[in-house]
Motif scaffolding. Sequence first.
Motif, PDB file in Angstrom:
ATOM      1  N   GLN A  36       0.813  -1.215   0.000  1.00 22.59           N
ATOM      2  CA  GLN A  36       0.000   0.000   0.000  1.00 22.59           C
ATOM      3  C   GLN A  36       0.848   1.268   0.000  1.00 22.59           C
ATOM      4  OE1 GLN A  36      -3.459  -0.486  -0.337  1.00 22.59           O
ATOM      5  NE2 GLN A  36      -2.525  -2.505  -0.623  1.00 22.59           N
ATOM      6  N   ASN A  42      -5.751   3.189  -7.148  1.00 19.68           N
ATOM      7  CA  ASN A  42      -6.816   2.422  -6.486  1.00 19.68           C
ATOM      8  C   ASN A  42      -8.188   2.974  -6.890  1.00 19.68           C
ATOM      9  OD1 ASN A  42      -8.063   0.566  -4.763  1.00 19.68           O
ATOM     10  ND2 ASN A  42      -8.001   1.980  -3.029  1.00 19.68           N
ATOM     11  N   SER A  44     -12.233   3.136  -7.906  1.00 18.06           N
ATOM     12  CA  SER A  44     -13.387   2.540  -7.243  1.00 18.06           C
ATOM     13  C   SER A  44     -13.757   1.222  -7.920  1.00 18.06           C
ATOM     14  CB  SER A  44     -14.577   3.495  -7.279  1.00 18.06           C
ATOM     15  OG  SER A  44     -15.191   3.469  -8.552  1.00 18.06           O
ATOM     16  N   TYR A  56      -4.353   4.026 -14.346  1.00 24.49           N
ATOM     17  CA  TYR A  56      -3.201   3.115 -14.393  1.00 24.49           C
ATOM     18  C   TYR A  56      -2.172   3.457 -15.459  1.00 24.49           C
ATOM     19  CZ  TYR A  56      -5.432  -0.134 -11.136  1.00 24.49           C
ATOM     20  OH  TYR A  56      -5.991  -0.703 -10.021  1.00 24.49           O
ATOM     21  N   THR A  63       2.242  -0.373  -9.914  1.00 24.50           N
ATOM     22  CA  THR A  63       1.160  -1.351  -9.998  1.00 24.50           C
ATOM     23  C   THR A  63       1.685  -2.768  -9.894  1.00 24.50           C
ATOM     24  OG1 THR A  63      -0.166   0.133 -11.367  1.00 24.50           O
ATOM     25  CG2 THR A  63      -0.727  -2.206 -11.426  1.00 24.50           C
ATOM     26  N   ASN A  66       2.907  -3.495  -6.364  1.00 23.19           N
ATOM     27  CA  ASN A  66       1.757  -3.725  -5.496  1.00 23.19           C
ATOM     28  C   ASN A  66       1.205  -5.132  -5.668  1.00 23.19           C
ATOM     29  OD1 ASN A  66      -1.439  -3.723  -5.562  1.00 23.19           O
ATOM     30  ND2 ASN A  66      -0.833  -2.309  -3.945  1.00 23.19           N
ATOM     31  N   SER A  70       1.011  -7.806  -2.673  1.00 27.71           N
ATOM     32  CA  SER A  70      -0.301  -8.077  -2.080  1.00 27.71           C
ATOM     33  C   SER A  70      -0.941  -9.361  -2.579  1.00 27.71           C
ATOM     34  CB  SER A  70      -1.246  -6.898  -2.342  1.00 27.71           C
ATOM     35  OG  SER A  70      -1.486  -6.742  -3.725  1.00 27.71           O
ATOM     36  N   TYR A 139     -11.239  -5.170 -15.599  1.00 29.41           N
ATOM     37  CA  TYR A 139     -11.192  -4.604 -14.241  1.00 29.41           C
ATOM     38  C   TYR A 139     -12.424  -5.025 -13.442  1.00 29.41           C
ATOM     39  CZ  TYR A 139     -10.815  -1.167 -10.490  1.00 29.41           C
ATOM     40  OH  TYR A 139     -10.715  -0.561  -9.253  1.00 29.41           O
TER      41      TYR A 139
END
Length: 221
Positions: A36, A42, A44, A56, A63, A66, A70, A139
């Motif tokens: 993060q 990020n 919605s 992006y 990206t 991350n 994650s 997405y």
Amino acid sequence: MTQTTARDQAGTLSRAARRAAALAGVGYTVAWVVSQAVGAPNPSVAASGGQVVSAYAGRDWPTIANLVLSEGIAAVALAAVVLLMAQAARWAGARRAGLAVAVFGMAAAVVSWGELVMAAWLQLGPVASGHPATAGTLYSALMRIDGAKMLLLAAMAIGLVVLSVTSAVLSRWLAPLGLLLAVSLVTSGLGYLLLAQGLSDAVFVSGVLLLVFVTATGITM
């Protein structure tokens, strides 16, 4: 029979396995926290294809970093925690609950690895080439898959709650935390599945609770 290669008289994990569980639990949170902090976009859950491309575009390295942290490293840590938990549960006579935890936890980890591949494709394919329609479709699919993963994690949490109240594998104080986590994960998971921004905002609660719960599970195993 040595302490580092077999269970002890109480049927607990070996010292080496407990250290590995604690390391994996802490590693899970560290990977997520660092992910993060890399500055990845990020949008919605209901972002349009144009919004996805705009968010992006030109952000490949943050990206991908991350995603690796994650969805890659964190998933490896989660897999280690649930597999070691299943082993401890089997030795403690709670084989079924431990197996359920392992199945749901591993399923969530596998989904995460799939998301890593799909999201990398989104970034390096439709976003890089400026195709908003394809980017938007991919997405939205990723958001819904993430929602399904949250439901798997909720089921895993319930399994860990059962272990905490029916066996000596986990501390009983983890039970209420696990129940709260399960409720918040179901809420945020439904938000992602439905692409509903209001419900999906529950992820800010479920995400923090998940980090605390997984880390505590690994440390107290």
